[in-house]
Design a protein around this motif. Structure first.
Motif, PDB file in Angstrom:
ATOM      1  N   ASP A  31      24.951  75.771  46.264  1.00 18.53           N
ATOM      2  CA  ASP A  31      24.525  75.835  44.712  1.00 18.53           C
ATOM      3  C   ASP A  31      23.331  76.677  44.711  1.00 18.53           C
ATOM      4  N   ALA A 102      28.501  68.449  52.774  1.00 15.29           N
ATOM      5  CA  ALA A 102      28.538  67.713  51.849  1.00 15.29           C
ATOM      6  C   ALA A 102      28.845  68.278  50.557  1.00 15.29           C
ATOM      7  N   THR A 103      28.641  69.641  50.465  1.00 15.97           N
ATOM      8  CA  THR A 103      29.376  70.703  49.434  1.00 15.97           C
ATOM      9  C   THR A 103      30.698  70.345  49.268  1.00 15.97           C
ATOM     10  N   HIS A 105      32.843  68.152  50.115  1.00 23.39           N
ATOM     11  CA  HIS A 105      33.100  66.527  49.505  1.00 23.39           C
ATOM     12  C   HIS A 105      32.823  66.725  48.345  1.00 23.39           C
ATOM     13  N   SER A 106      31.729  66.951  47.630  1.00 18.51           N
ATOM     14  CA  SER A 106      31.415  67.105  46.253  1.00 18.51           C
ATOM     15  C   SER A 106      32.106  67.945  45.580  1.00 18.51           C
ATOM     16  N   ARG A 107      32.836  68.991  45.937  1.00 15.89           N
ATOM     17  CA  ARG A 107      33.609  69.899  45.132  1.00 15.89           C
ATOM     18  C   ARG A 107      35.133  69.801  45.340  1.00 15.89           C
ATOM     19  N   HIS A 118      40.407  71.201  52.432  1.00 17.30           N
ATOM     20  CA  HIS A 118      39.555  69.937  53.184  1.00 17.30           C
ATOM     21  C   HIS A 118      40.467  69.210  53.727  1.00 17.30           C
ATOM     22  N   GLU A 155      30.827  62.211  60.453  1.00 16.33           N
ATOM     23  CA  GLU A 155      30.315  62.773  59.177  1.00 16.33           C
ATOM     24  C   GLU A 155      29.046  61.849  58.748  1.00 16.33           C
ATOM     25  N   GLY A 156      29.201  60.616  58.997  1.00 14.38           N
ATOM     26  CA  GLY A 156      27.979  59.861  58.652  1.00 14.38           C
ATOM     27  C   GLY A 156      26.837  60.198  59.015  1.00 14.38           C
ATOM     28  N   ALA A 159      25.420  63.170  57.547  1.00 16.96           N
ATOM     29  CA  ALA A 159      24.906  63.161  56.528  1.00 16.96           C
ATOM     30  C   ALA A 159      23.584  62.191  56.410  1.00 16.96           C
TER      31      ALA A 159
END
Lengths: 183, 183
Positions: A31, A102-103, A105-107, A118, A155-156, A159
């Motif tokens: 972003d 993270a990006t 996952h959010s997109r 993904h 992944e956890g 993050a």
DNA sequence: ACCTGAACACCGTTCAAGT
DNA sequence: ACCTGAACACCGTTCAAGT
């Protein structure tokens, strides 16, 4: 249809853009990286990027492919290592890409192309993890669940960062609950 | 210092805004929800929002607090349920907020206030999960790792949706590897 | 104290125009 | 085929002005 000369030029320019985009995406985040900035660092006008990539998400996907294939090449050399060491290596390898993960996952909900990338990536990851766990003696009925758990834990951990010591202890515990006891 | 009248008005208006913001954030996603749209649906000018909330991230945090505290109130009634059912309930409860969870993860690096909220939330979650696992007979030295694993798996399942049947099977397997065998 | 109209500096992307 | 200047429709946020 060998338009070889032109094609080489084109892919060279593409790579040039991707190197810049990768550096910026990884360091600043998706972003916070504007198309203008990518263009500026590449030395072209902002709209020139759109001649090589359909949009910003396409650029992201291309960058992800670069990162993933580089990591996979490195991984080949570690196929034989013990599971615990393999997982710790993956953690270190993905550390820099944590923000990009993270990006992604959010997109997924907003960019279908990214969503496709993904799911495909996870298919690949799960496949190699399955053969890996099988090789380490995990029972056939447990393979699927064990692989999923491993992926989710990785992944956890990315993050939610923890100290290197905690990471080692956690991974060791995970492997010990998944791998069959040695006798 | 009882400025009661004014304070009531203010918090009423805040709630009004939050109801709208929550609906939009959950349905459209954080990025796709513009401040203008929130203002429009609330019936005020866009910049009015900034009189009640310092910025868009503050709005997000307030919405998250609403969602979390509502979920926690509901959860109180299920404290006694078997672990497996509890986890499946949480999965269903968070399903709608999946997008927001991904947003939180992707914005921790860019919004310190959100990062603080996030770590605090995980502290709370881990704490209740710890007492829960302890009550279900998990050994003391395994508690921390087991709680983390559970949290990571829940987040993973939210980010990578699967069928209800797969979810049930996976959760059952997870609980069986974490809970001590019954005799 | 509360709210707004107008503006600011940005963003990703498009388009007509150049070579 | 390749690249650009200029513009478009947006974005979150600020500020001076109103009540």
């Amino acid at each position: 249809m060998a338009r070889t000369k032109t094609d080489l030029d084109r892919s060279a320019k593409e790579q040039e853009i991707l190197v810049v985009a990768q550096k910026l995406f990884v360091s600043l985040g998706y972003d916070a990286t504007s198309m203008s900035r990518i263009a500026e660092d590449t030395g072209v006008a902002p709209n020139t990027l759109y001649w090589y990539f359909t949009d910003k998400d396409a650029l992201l996907i291309a960058v992800l492919d670069r990162l993933v294939s580089a990591a996979f090449r490195e991984y080949e050399r570690r196929r034989k290592a013990p599971l615990e060491r393999q997982l710790l290596w993956i953690l270190g390898e993905l550390k820099d890409a944590e923000g990009l993960i993270a990006t992604v996952h959010s997109r997924t909900s907003v960019a279908p192309s990214l969503d496709a990338w993904h799911t495909n990536f996870h298919r690949m990851l799960e496949l190699t993890l399955l053969t890996q766990l099988r090789a380490h003696g995990v029972a056939e009925e447990e393979l699927g669940h064990a692989a999923k758990t491993t992926i989710f834990v990785i992944e956890g951990m990315l993050a939610h960062p923890s100290s290197a010591a905690e990471q080692r202890a956690f991974v060791r515990w995970l492997v010990s609950t998944i791998e069959p006891k040695r006798t």
